[in-house]
Design an enzyme around this catalytic site. Structure first.
Site, short mmCIF file in Angstrom:
data_model
loop_
_atom_site.label_atom_id
_atom_site.label_comp_id
_atom_site.label_asym_id
_atom_site.label_seq_id
_atom_site.Cartn_x
_atom_site.Cartn_y
_atom_site.Cartn_z
N LYS A 1 -16.62 -16.56 39.29
CA LYS A 1 -16.87 -15.16 38.93
C LYS A 1 -15.62 -14.29 39.18
O LYS A 1 -14.66 -14.74 39.82
CB LYS A 1 -18.08 -14.66 39.74
CG LYS A 1 -19.40 -15.36 39.37
CD LYS A 1 -20.56 -14.75 40.16
CE LYS A 1 -21.89 -15.40 39.80
NZ LYS A 1 -23.02 -14.72 40.49
N ASN B 1 -20.84 -13.17 45.01
CA ASN B 1 -21.06 -14.52 45.55
C ASN B 1 -20.23 -15.60 44.87
O ASN B 1 -20.57 -16.79 44.91
CB ASN B 1 -22.55 -14.86 45.58
CG ASN B 1 -23.18 -14.83 44.21
OD1 ASN B 1 -22.51 -14.59 43.21
ND2 ASN B 1 -24.48 -15.10 44.15
N HIS C 1 -21.08 -19.20 39.88
CA HIS C 1 -22.39 -19.40 39.25
C HIS C 1 -22.53 -20.87 38.90
O HIS C 1 -21.56 -21.50 38.47
CB HIS C 1 -22.51 -18.58 37.95
CG HIS C 1 -23.68 -19.00 37.12
ND1 HIS C 1 -24.97 -18.56 37.39
CD2 HIS C 1 -23.79 -19.84 36.06
CE1 HIS C 1 -25.80 -19.13 36.51
NE2 HIS C 1 -25.11 -19.90 35.69
N TYR D 1 -28.06 -13.47 31.62
CA TYR D 1 -28.94 -12.98 32.69
C TYR D 1 -30.26 -12.40 32.16
O TYR D 1 -30.92 -11.62 32.85
CB TYR D 1 -28.20 -11.92 33.52
CG TYR D 1 -27.13 -12.51 34.43
CD1 TYR D 1 -27.47 -13.47 35.41
CD2 TYR D 1 -25.80 -12.13 34.34
CE1 TYR D 1 -26.51 -14.01 36.24
CE2 TYR D 1 -24.82 -12.67 35.18
CZ TYR D 1 -25.18 -13.62 36.14
OH TYR D 1 -24.22 -14.17 36.97
N GLU E 1 -27.09 -22.52 28.85
CA GLU E 1 -25.92 -21.75 29.28
C GLU E 1 -24.62 -22.34 28.72
O GLU E 1 -23.71 -21.59 28.35
CB GLU E 1 -25.86 -21.68 30.80
CG GLU E 1 -26.99 -20.83 31.38
CD GLU E 1 -26.92 -20.72 32.90
OE1 GLU E 1 -26.05 -21.37 33.52
OE2 GLU E 1 -27.74 -19.97 33.47
#
Ligand code: GDP
Length: 150
Positions: free
Chosen positions: A10, A113, A116, A50, A127
């Site tokens: 990310k 975080n 992913h 998302y 995805e």
């Protein structure tokens, strides 16, 4: 079970110069890189990614975060790759992720975080199609692969 899964380093991982550190952990575990690129995720792709979270309190900020700066997207391949990636990342909230995991070693906040990974094999298929065309993914054997499983 040989699987492919989607991993994204990310924006915070890229900005904190942790791309190599993060890829190293997956690669050292035995997962093989089948596709990889640096990209800026378009808003529309992030919304599709998302979609299951639409309406939740963190949806807007999560879409804003993932589209805020370049990311590294990868297709990783290996036996039970989905579960292996999830375990290597640690829990969504880095405070609950065990030391030794990427989030447990490198993160502090659920909103930043670092990484992913698709949560199920079906999600991985969906995805991967968001980020890669079929000809961007390469199947090959590494000479060490035979030492990874029985
Ligand atoms: P993941 O599969 O472990 O990434 O977790 P989820 O699918 O549940 O959530 C997707 C992403 O949304 C997470 O990786 C976080 O970036 C973000 N997220 C999830 N829950 C929260 C939350 O409670 N607060 C905030 N700020 N972000 C969240």
């Amino acid at each position: 079970m040989m699987e492919r899964t989607l991993v994204i380093v990310k924006p915070d991982g890229v900005q904190r110069a942790l791309v190599g550190e993060i890829i190293k952990r997956f690669e050292a575990r035995g997962l093989r890189i089948a596709g990889m690129k640096l990209m800026r995720i378009p808003r529309e792709t992030a919304e599709r990614h998302y979609a299951e979270h639409k309406g939740k309190s963190f949806y807007e900020s999560t879409v804003a975060y993932i589209t805020s700066a370049p990311v590294v997207v990868m297709c990783l391949e290996g036996p039970d790759a989905v579960a292996a990636v999830r375990a290597t990342m640690g829990a969504t909230n880095p405070l609950s992720a065990p030391p030794g995991s990427i989030r447990g070693d490198l993160g502090l906040s659920i909103a930043r975080n670092l990484v992913h990974g698709a949560d199920k094999p079906e999600t991985a298929v969906r995805e991967l199609a968001l980020y890669f065309t079929a000809d961007e993914l390469i199947s090959y054997e590494r000479s060490g692969d035979k030492w990874l499983t029985e």
